[in-house]
Write an enzyme that holds these catalytic residues in place. Structure first.
Site, mmCIF file in Angstrom:
data_model
loop_
_atom_site.group_PDB
_atom_site.id
_atom_site.type_symbol
_atom_site.label_atom_id
_atom_site.label_comp_id
_atom_site.label_asym_id
_atom_site.label_seq_id
_atom_site.Cartn_x
_atom_site.Cartn_y
_atom_site.Cartn_z
ATOM 1 N N CYS A 181 15.601 -1.663 -11.456
ATOM 2 C CA CYS A 181 15.821 -0.273 -11.863
ATOM 3 C C CYS A 181 15.408 0.775 -10.834
ATOM 4 O O CYS A 181 16.178 1.697 -10.552
ATOM 5 C CB CYS A 181 15.108 -0.003 -13.188
ATOM 6 S SG CYS A 181 15.826 -0.915 -14.553
ATOM 7 N N ARG A 218 6.990 -0.926 1.529
ATOM 8 C CA ARG A 218 7.759 -2.178 1.583
ATOM 9 C C ARG A 218 7.247 -3.151 0.539
ATOM 10 O O ARG A 218 7.142 -4.358 0.770
ATOM 11 C CB ARG A 218 7.732 -2.780 2.995
ATOM 12 C CG ARG A 218 8.782 -3.852 3.189
ATOM 13 C CD ARG A 218 9.112 -4.146 4.655
ATOM 14 N NE ARG A 218 7.971 -4.580 5.427
ATOM 15 C CZ ARG A 218 7.488 -3.942 6.496
ATOM 16 N NH1 ARG A 218 8.066 -2.848 6.953
ATOM 17 N NH2 ARG A 218 6.444 -4.400 7.127
ATOM 18 N N SER A 219 6.937 -2.631 -0.660
ATOM 19 C CA SER A 219 6.491 -3.486 -1.752
ATOM 20 C C SER A 219 7.645 -4.392 -2.193
ATOM 21 O O SER A 219 8.824 -4.054 -2.011
ATOM 22 C CB SER A 219 6.034 -2.635 -2.929
ATOM 23 O OG SER A 219 7.147 -1.991 -3.512
ATOM 24 N N ASP A 234 5.615 0.221 6.607
ATOM 25 C CA ASP A 234 4.367 0.166 5.838
ATOM 26 C C ASP A 234 3.200 0.074 6.819
ATOM 27 O O ASP A 234 3.410 0.210 8.035
ATOM 28 C CB ASP A 234 4.369 -0.941 4.777
ATOM 29 C CG ASP A 234 4.188 -2.330 5.356
ATOM 30 O OD1 ASP A 234 4.036 -2.458 6.586
ATOM 31 O OD2 ASP A 234 4.196 -3.290 4.569
#
Lengths: 319, 319
Positions: free
Chosen positions: A149, A184-185, A207
Site C-alpha cells: 500500500c 531503504r526499508s 540510506d
C-alpha cells in the site's frame, strides 16, 4: 499576461489526491456484482492499532465497502487467518501489526492467502513486484498482482502529479526521470525504489549505509531493475540531478538540505515527521507534505482488485 | 508483465500531432459564427513559394477555412497589404517570403495589421512574446496575442508529449525542465527559447557563438525570462543535463553527438535536415523527426484566434 510574481510551488495535500483516487475506486466498485467485504484481525492491545482498525472500518463504510473487525488472541490468529483463506464471503484480509512484534509476525504475513491480501505482503506478491511481473496469471494477464500500500500510494501520487508521462507506453512512463528515495526499508523504501525503476526511472536509493542505483539500464534494456552501489555518493550527488525527491526518514531531527534540491523538483514526504524544511516551497515545483490519506484509499483499491481477480468477476475461467 | 525487451523510444510523427491539434481547431471553428477567410499574397516567382501557397490553400479548404491567393507585383504589395488591413472580409493575411529578399521585407511584415497577422511577425506581437505578455487587451485579457508559427508548433508538440505538466499552473508548466535549443535565429531559435523560459523552463540556447541561458531565475521570481552567457559552455555541458533537446540547424553535415544526450530525453528536430543520428532512438524516450505538418495547423489555429479576438466573436466590446 502572468500578473505579479506568485509563489513558485504548488503544495498538494494528500486529501485532494485521495479524493481523486477514491472517485476511480468508486467507478470500479460500481461495476462489481456485490459489495466487497474486508475483514480486519486485531490481536494486540495497542490503542493505536485499534484506532487504525476503527479508522479502516469507517473509511470502508464511507466508501461503500463492508468491514468486520475480529478481536482475537494472538495465539489463535494463525488459525483464524487459515480459516479466512477458505471463507468465500471474505474478500480481503488485513492484520494489524505488530502482533508478536518479532520475526514471528512474518509467518503471519505468509499465512494470508495472496488472493485475499489487501496489503500486498504475501511472498509471491512481493516477489512479483521486485521481478516486475504485474499479473498473477500469465500469459492471460487478467488477474493483477497486488502491490504494497505505501509504495503504491507514492506511485499513485506521482501519476496524479503527471510525473508519470501517460503519453509514454505503460511500463516506461518514468523513462528519463531521476528520482531520489531517502529510506531503504524493506517495507517502503526498497520496494518503492524497485517499482519506480521498473517503470523506467533511474532511482537513487539513499540510506545511512550509502547510495544504491536502481535502474533498468541504458535504453531500458532490462525487463526489470537491477541495483548497483554508487561508491562515494551522498545526497550531494543525488539531489542536484533528481527531478523527484521522496523521503521517509523517521525522527524529528532529520531534514533534507534544501539547497541541494534541483529547482522545480517534485518533493514528497512519506515520513510521519517533516523531512523537508518549509523553505522547500521556494525551490520545488510541487510539494506533497504527507501521504497517509492516499494510502488508505490504495488499500480499498487493492480490495477492489482482489474481487476483480475472482473468476466470476473477470469473466475468465480458472484461478 | 512487460514481455520481452522492446525499443525504448517512441517515435512520434508530426502527422499524428497535427491531427490531434486539427481536431482542437475544428472544435473552436465550430463555435465561430462564420468561416474564417485567409488571404495569401504571392509576389515572387519562386516555384517553392507557389507550392507552399497552394499547400496552404489546400490545407485551409480541407479544414473548413476559406482561402484566396493574390498574385501581385512586389512593388504593389505594400499597398495591397494596407488595403487588406481595412477590409472586414479578410480575417487573416499571409505573405510568402522572400519578396525583396532583403531588409526591405521587414517593412512588409510591419505593414500587416497585428489583428490579421496569422504568422505572428508584427512588432507588437513579437514584443509581447518576449515580454511574456499573452493578451492584447490587458486587464481584460480576452484577446490573445498571436505567437509565431514555428516556435508555437514546437510548444504545441511539447504539450502533446506531456512535457508541459498540465497539473502545474498555466505559465509554470515547464518549471523544473531543462531544455537545450540548438539554433538561435531570430525567426525560430531565439523566440522558442524565450517562450520555453517564459513557461518556466531553464533553457540552454546554443549556436556557433556559444551558449546562452534563458530562464525566469530561481523560483521563477521574474515575470519574464532573462538571458545570460554561459562562458565556456558547449553541448558537452548542456546535453547531459537536458530533459529535452530541440534542434534546427540547417545543412546536411550537422549531427548532434548522441552520446551526450541524457537517457530518456525528448528529442525534437525542426531542421529540414536530420540533426539527430538514427541511434538517438537508442537513447531518447521520445523522438520527433520533423515538425512541418504541425506548423501549418498552428497557422490555422492562429487564424481562429484572430477571429475569436474580434469583438463580435468574443462578446466583449472594444478592440
Amino acid at each position: 499576461m502572468v500578473n505579479g510574481v506568485s509563489h513558485p510551488c504548488k503544495v498538494v495535500l494528500a486529501a485532494s489526491i485521495a479524493k481523486a483516487l477514491a472517485s476511480e475506486v468508486h467507478n470500479d466498485l460500481a461495476k462489481l456484482s456485490r459489495k466487497p467485504h474486508l475483514h480486519g484481525y486485531l490481536a494486540n492491545k495497542d490503542p493505536a492499532a485499534r484506532m487504525y482498525a476503527d479508522w479502516t472500518g469507517k473509511t470502508c463504510r464511507e466508501n461503500g465497502f463492508d468491514f468486520t473487525l475480529h478481536d482475537v488472541e494472538r495465539e489463535d490468529l494463525e488459525d483464524e487467518l487459515r480459516s479466512a483463506n477458505h471463507r468465500d464471503e471474505i474478500d480481503g484480509v488485513i492484520v494489524y501489526y505488530p502482533v508478536f512484534g518479532s520475526e514471528r509476525d512474518r509467518t503471519l504475513q505468509w499465512t494470508v492467502s495472496m488472493y485475499k491480501d489487501v496489503e500486498g505482503l504475501s511472498p509471491q506478491l512481493i516477489s512479483n513486484m521486485y521481478q516486475n511481473i504485474r499479473f498473477l496469471d500469465p500469459p492471460f494477464n487478467v488477474q493483477k498482482s497486488i502491490l504494497p500500500c505505501t509504495p503504491l500510494a507514492a506511485i499513485k501520487i506521482l501519476e496524479h502529479l503527471h510525473v508519470y508521462n501517460s503519453f509514454l507506453d505503460y511500463g516506461k512512463r518514468l523513462f528519463g526521470r531521476r528520482i531520489t528515495v531517502i529510506n531503504r526499508s524493506e517495507v517502503v523504501g526498497r520496494p518503492l525504489a524497485a517499482l519506480l525503476a521498473n517503470d523506467g526511472a533511474e532511482v537513487y536509493s539513499v540510506d545511512v549505509t550509502g547510495v544504491q542505483q536502481f535502474s533498468r539500464g541504458s535504453g531500458l534494456r532490462r525487463q526489470k531493475h537491477e541495483t548497483k552501489d554508487l561508491e562515494g555518493w551522498g545526497l550531494e550527488q543525488c539531489l542536484p540531478i533528481s527531478d523527484v525527491v521522496i523521503s521517509g526518514v523517521p525522527g524529528e531531527t532529520y531534514k533534507i538540505p534544501t539547497n541541494l534540491i534541483r529547482e522545480g523538483a517534485v518533493c514528497i514526504n512519506f515520513s510521519s515527521e517533516k523531512n523537508f524544511d518549509p523553505d522547500v516551497k521556494e525551490r520545488a515545483s510541487i510539494y506533497v507534505p504527507a501521504i497517509g490519506k492516499v494510502t488508505i484509499v490504495v488499500l480499498l483499491r487493492n480490495l477492489v482488485r482482489l474481487v476483480q481477480n475472482k473468476p466470476e468477476e473477470s469473466g475468465v475461467g480458472g484461478a
